[in-house]
Design a protein around this motif. Sequence first.
Motif, short mmCIF file in Angstrom:
data_model
loop_
_atom_site.label_atom_id
_atom_site.label_comp_id
_atom_site.label_asym_id
_atom_site.label_seq_id
_atom_site.Cartn_x
_atom_site.Cartn_y
_atom_site.Cartn_z
N ASP A 73 0.91 -1.15 -0.05
CA ASP A 73 0.04 0.09 -0.02
C ASP A 73 1.01 1.29 -0.17
N ASP A 74 0.44 2.17 -0.93
CA ASP A 74 1.30 3.39 -0.70
C ASP A 74 0.36 4.42 -1.53
N VAL A 75 0.94 5.78 -1.49
CA VAL A 75 0.06 7.03 -1.91
C VAL A 75 -0.31 6.59 -3.39
N ARG A 76 0.12 5.90 -4.05
CA ARG A 76 -0.06 5.73 -5.56
C ARG A 76 -1.35 4.78 -5.63
N GLY A 77 -1.38 3.83 -4.64
CA GLY A 77 -2.49 2.78 -4.69
C GLY A 77 -2.39 1.63 -3.60
N THR A 78 -3.24 0.86 -3.47
CA THR A 78 -3.37 -0.31 -2.39
C THR A 78 -2.81 -1.45 -2.89
#
Lengths: 797, 296, 196
Positions: free
Chosen positions: B257-262
């Motif tokens: 999971d990161d700011v760009r997508g799960t």
Amino acid sequence: MVHTSANGAPTRITQGAPTQGGIGESTLRPDGTLKVTGEFAYASDMWHEDMLWGQILRSTVAHAEIVSIDTSEALATPGVYAVLTYDDLPTEVRTYGLEIQDTPVLAHGRVRHHGEPVAVVAADHPETARRAAARIKVEYRDLPVITDEASATAPDAVLLHENRTDPHAAHVPHPNIVHRQPIIRGDVEQARGRADVIVEGEYVFGMQDQAFLGPESGLAVPAEDGGVDLYIATQWLHADLRQIAPVLGLPEDKIRMTLSGVGGAFGGREDLSMQIHACLLALRTGKPVKMVYNRFESFFGHVHRHPAKLYYEHGATHDGKLTHVKARIVLDGGAYASSSPAVVGNAASLGVGPYIVDDVDIEAVALYTNNPPCGAMRGFGAVQACFAYEAQMDKLAGRLGMDPVEFRRLNAMSQGSLMPTGQVVDSPAPVAELLRRVKAMPLPPEQQWLVAGEDADLRQLPGGLSNTTHGEGVVRGIGYAVGIKNVGFSEGFDDYSTARVRLEAVGGEPVATVHTAMAEVGQGGVTVHAQIARTELGVAQVTIRPADTQVGSAGSTSASRQTYVTGGAVKHACELVREQVLDRGRRMFGAHHPAWATAELLLEGGKVVTDGGEVLADLVDVLGDEAVEIEQEWRHRPTEPFDLRTGQGVGHVQYSFAAHRAVVEVDTDLGLVKVIELACAQDVGKALNPLSVTGQIQGGTTQGLGVAVMEEIIVDPKTAKVRNPSFTDYLIPTILDTPTIPVDVLELADDHAPYGLRGVGEAPTLSSTPAVLAAIRNATGLELNRTPVRPEHLTGA
Amino acid sequence: MDFLRPASWEEALAAKAEHPTAVPIAGGTDVMVEINFDHRRPEYLLDLTRVGDLYEWETGEDSVRLGASVPYTRIMENLRTELPGLALASHTVASPQIRNRGGVGGNLGTASPAGDAHPALLAAGAEVEAESVRGSRRIPIDAFYTGVKRNALAPDELIRAVHIDKADGPQQFSKVGTRNAMVIAVCAFGLALHPGTRTVRTGIGSAAPTPIRATAAEEFLNAALDEERLWDSGRSITPSVARQFAQLCSAACNPVDDVRGTARYRRHAVGVMARRTLMWTWESYRGNARTMEGAA
Amino acid sequence: MRVNFTVNGRPQQADDVWEGESLLYVLRERLGLPGSKNACEQGECGSCTVRLDGVPVCSCLVAAGQAEGSEIVTVEGLAEYARQRACGTGGCDTSAECGTSGDEARRWSAHGTDSATGEGTELAPIQQAFIDAGAVQCGFCTPGLLVAADEMLERNPNPTDADIREALSGNLCRCTGYEKIMDAVRLAAARQGEGA
């Protein structure tokens, strides 16, 4: 020597025929040529011999005590001229703020949000300044972070600001609530009994950034008189000055501020950024100091749009009449107040939308938390509410089995309607008409990606060139929304502008000079001021002086107010100049022609003419060698504060309305959205410059699109740290994400406003977002209670 | 910081040998961001701009030798036939301005899982030509990515070229981002059919600590194609085979999971892209290159 | 370190350049050419777009030392560049003057006009079209967009809307919603077509 040559010198505008270029025409920007040749001097373009570079050290944590700061190693760095911390501030005034003076110039013993300024450095090269800043040793002791309403209002919550003395402290239910504004009208409990259908919803609005392209920048030059000259990109020179002077310990007239080129603002330059820091360093070092944020720092250098949680209950009868609205709007103001109180007032008073509802119970609050400070952004509290009430309107229409546009039209307010604050809307409010118009526009053709005999044109498909679909999974959806925004500063604020207008003969031609402190941030105010002067004074040549503090305040370039208020001030000053000129003419030439005494006289085409068109004199002959110059303040109608218990009051100056229809295509398998078209209809009262008006509407629409499908500052809920402070991960729409934006402009005059105009800039930012969301719901059948929508929300993954 | 400007490949190798911490810079599209944002202060910058042959490519009988600095713009304009997967991937890189500067060598050197070239290189089965003053070697792409932003290069080695077999079958590349342009991959997928060897190869980007292949999915598909003799018959792939392939591709992911997508979304999206690119390539292989709208 | 390159037809030299400085920084802060803009410095916005040996690039991502010996065209030189292109290769005087010292360049300011509006300035067709179509608001994205759009029209004189969008997809604008930028590029293409 300071490079102000480009926009630091007077700007002269010449049009061909003398009567041309007045209001209502799409005259071109006076700064256009400079901007296309690269010669326009933006704040970050300023250069001065021998100048130093300023650099801020910012906190790496959101909430902590500062145990110690050691600047010795930074100071010892070759090329470093100064390192300043809180202890170096020159006076006892060490905080500032737009509404509440709660923001430390440099952190004192505690930091309250990620990226708070702790120290500033001046050095002979930006890299030297960066290295020195990195050598400042700050020891933090972590404090628990407050990130939401529950943690902010817990009985044992750490207080963000102890011993509050601000005007809201007395009435808020908890010291971590900045301001609370209820709006109570009628009896919601009783009205609920009349409702045949009730819908409830809980909505989340993400934190949006203004993302203006020109980063925060300025140049402070110490002056021989002990003062300082500041070249700065801002939205309101005089509000900056009011906050800067006491911290520097200088009288305001020793701080001479000049507006340098502003690369967009959208609310993000209403608060101070590096103004005080640059001045402090310049005064300390005796050298000019330039500061330029990079994009990373810019995300910490200005306030953002308040993220919000909104709880709504709407009721309606079977025949589609709204019975009541009950709402609770919780805005996260972050660590410092900024303009949170006014945002609360807007969210509450505009929380029902442009609809007639007799029974209303709304509560809006803004929290103090350790999240990034939030304040002004285009739409200012009305945006968050519009997203929620428009979702509710669609939900209700669905439950009633009614067409969403017809349902809105049935409940639309009009001139004479009452706001939930009790204020009568006393100018045109063509809400139903705007909806009708936007719906009547032709729809864009289906499946534009299909190219006969060729592969699909990826550029027209969701995912674009990333080649994610050739048409598979793509579903079209259509959605509508409408919004209401106030124009000008509200709630009893003394919202005035000042204009100085001079009329003189130069080289045998009459020339008008307009001098205001209005911040031109791209909106085109300078174009409009010249148009007004031409119309009122009948001259071809108008010089626009650079905005500075050598003239009275023009208020903020925000709240859709500049054309109305500073435009109004220019118009008013022109009228006074005209009267003086005509008086002079009567004295000089009255004996020669009886019309001087009897007729209505105008200035047209460089001449004094009667309303019948008879020329009485050349303007240059009346003016002779003596210029006429007048500086005057001008105010719109006064407003009054909202009652703190009921929210009743004539709080707003003017309302503006826009409606949108969004057409989207969604790749339902991957959750990718392509907005195909975003049509807008807006009433502008009077389009002083139609080209600029459509430009504002299209720009505002696109910012609304951004927060619908991509834009969000992501804050870690555990640490309150910003996770995406860059243009790599804070995404704004590219030209391939932006659809065609047909605009239908309605001009129904507001008789209270100059020329009947209505503020334009913000209304389109409101309805764009919910229209896109409605279209995505229409395509996917999903409920979608949060914005922005991310792919995972559309795929259930 | 020192700025080293070798005028030739030999000088570049010598400089890298003398200063193994030197950071090579060509297009600058990764390195300069890190310098501008104060994330990195290398002791030496090794500018490869003047090493002309890094900007050239040679098309041989069976393969292309692609200079490490050939800009993506050149690849998408000139190598669409020989390297269709990489050409498609090149077209998705950032913006025209970035594509004019960046090249495959930078992607490989940075070895970010989000690099756009990786899935295409994995699917094509490329080899990286690395060289130092000690000599030259070819590193199979499967052995190149060794960890998060880590690769198999020795400290004194530089990437000179990439060797990629000319496509013997259809190739596709697909990438998910939340914008319609200027996209950094949330996740990406490359697929190449190799009728010559009757194999299928895959590449997945941004869905694991390194770029990876979905080997189990490849094995499944190779077996299924074989079993049903589809390479010969040219019949359609059944929906159940496509679905199973997609599931195995999803299962190959090890995303975060990161700011760009799960992580969940990445798995899901890789599956969708796997299914779609398989249908596009297979239909193309069947000599039926009609557009596929509505096919899923 | 010292770097030498040609900017808008003039040889330029910058001394004491820090090795980490970008071409953008050297143009703006050392050569007095601030037209190329510093909006993101990470290659995401295109506002620093210049032509480096003819090719549009983000000058923020070019280390200054990498530009050694290169030919650079910035927005400040766009009108002259377009004029020479219109004259045809070698058809016009290329006005090869001697180089500008760093000091001279720093004193650079608006020129060729009798007022600060830039009236009388010779503009490239794309520059004029941006003004006429209302494609300029705050103007911070404008220099990069102009360089990118001009280069696209050079390659593709009759672009479709999708072509324009693709070519300009690396240039962010926050003010206009891009509609008037589309209008401007279409206008420049049409005028170019008429002129041809």
